[in-house]
Design a protein around this motif. Structure first.
Motif, PDB file in Angstrom:
ATOM      1  N   VAL A   1      80.480  40.552  87.997  1.00 30.14           N
ATOM      2  CA  VAL A   1      80.432  39.750  89.221  1.00 30.14           C
ATOM      3  C   VAL A   1      79.123  39.996  89.971  1.00 30.14           C
ATOM      4  N   GLY A   2      78.721  41.240  90.085  1.00 32.77           N
ATOM      5  CA  GLY A   2      77.463  41.562  90.756  1.00 32.77           C
ATOM      6  C   GLY A   2      76.271  40.948  90.050  1.00 32.77           C
ATOM      7  N   ALA A   3      76.309  40.976  88.718  1.00 38.69           N
ATOM      8  CA  ALA A   3      75.211  40.378  87.950  1.00 38.69           C
ATOM      9  C   ALA A   3      75.166  38.870  88.154  1.00 38.69           C
ATOM     10  N   MET A   4      76.322  38.232  88.183  1.00 42.99           N
ATOM     11  CA  MET A   4      76.364  36.777  88.375  1.00 42.99           C
ATOM     12  C   MET A   4      75.914  36.394  89.785  1.00 42.99           C
ATOM     13  N   VAL A   5      76.321  37.171  90.773  1.00 42.61           N
ATOM     14  CA  VAL A   5      75.907  36.893  92.151  1.00 42.61           C
ATOM     15  C   VAL A   5      74.400  37.072  92.291  1.00 42.61           C
ATOM     16  N   ALA A   6      73.860  38.124  91.713  1.00 42.37           N
ATOM     17  CA  ALA A   6      72.413  38.348  91.766  1.00 42.37           C
ATOM     18  C   ALA A   6      71.672  37.223  91.057  1.00 42.37           C
TER      19      ALA A   6
ATOM     20  N   HIS B   1      63.824  39.608  88.725  1.00 45.19           N
ATOM     21  CA  HIS B   1      63.788  40.804  87.895  1.00 45.19           C
ATOM     22  C   HIS B   1      65.052  41.642  88.083  1.00 45.19           C
ATOM     23  N   PHE B   2      65.519  41.753  89.317  1.00 42.39           N
ATOM     24  CA  PHE B   2      66.732  42.504  89.601  1.00 42.39           C
ATOM     25  C   PHE B   2      67.936  41.864  88.912  1.00 42.39           C
ATOM     26  N   ALA B   3      68.040  40.545  89.005  1.00 46.59           N
ATOM     27  CA  ALA B   3      69.150  39.832  88.369  1.00 46.59           C
ATOM     28  C   ALA B   3      69.087  39.986  86.850  1.00 46.59           C
ATOM     29  N   HIS B   4      67.881  39.907  86.304  1.00 40.40           N
ATOM     30  CA  HIS B   4      67.729  40.076  84.856  1.00 40.40           C
ATOM     31  C   HIS B   4      68.148  41.477  84.420  1.00 40.40           C
ATOM     32  N   GLN B   5      67.782  42.484  85.208  1.00 38.45           N
ATOM     33  CA  GLN B   5      68.149  43.858  84.869  1.00 38.45           C
ATOM     34  C   GLN B   5      69.658  44.060  84.916  1.00 38.45           C
ATOM     35  N   LEU B   6      70.295  43.504  85.945  1.00 37.84           N
ATOM     36  CA  LEU B   6      71.756  43.627  86.036  1.00 37.84           C
ATOM     37  C   LEU B   6      72.434  42.930  84.860  1.00 37.84           C
ATOM     38  N   THR B   7      71.937  41.757  84.503  1.00 39.81           N
ATOM     39  CA  THR B   7      72.513  41.019  83.381  1.00 39.81           C
ATOM     40  C   THR B   7      72.306  41.772  82.072  1.00 39.81           C
ATOM     41  N   ALA B   8      71.114  42.339  81.897  1.00 44.20           N
ATOM     42  CA  ALA B   8      70.840  43.112  80.685  1.00 44.20           C
ATOM     43  C   ALA B   8      71.741  44.342  80.606  1.00 44.20           C
TER      44      ALA B   8
END
Length: 110
Positions: free
Chosen positions: A75-80, A57-64
């Protein structure tokens, strides 16, 4: 900044080389668990599933946020996203091992 990135990259490559060597020689890899699960097995598995779900969910939120332009931390979104993917893969492998062990126990002669 690039010097720090190259240091981090070389450190990661060294860790990966050690892990590869351990995997090839069959050495047990120690896992650092910051919060070991307490209670019974069911609670431990539920806690692990919740952690993986939270990471996804955290990774999805960062990507969104990156997609919508609310953040520029690609970069943070890809790492997450990679962390969530690796966590899910590890959880799936644990589940598969547990099911195989359960099948082995069921097939044991009495």
């Amino acid at each position: 900044m690039s010097n720090q990135n190259s240091m981090i990259q070389s450190e990661m490559l060294q860790r990966m080389a050690v892990m590869r060597e351990q995997a090839q020689t069959g050495t047990q890899i120690a896992v650092n668990v910051s919060h070991p699960p307490t209670g019974n097995f069911q609670a431990a598995m539920q806690q692990a599933v919740r952690r993986v779900d939270n990471q996804q969910h955290f990774a999805h939120q960062l990507t969104a946020d990156v997609d919508a332009g609310r953040s520029d931390d690609l970069v943070g979104a890809m790492v997450a996203s990679q962390k969530a993917s690796i966590s899910f893969s590890a959880l799936t492998q644990v589940r598969n091992k547990l099911l195989a062990a359960y099948d082995d126990v069921l097939k044991m002669p009495l």
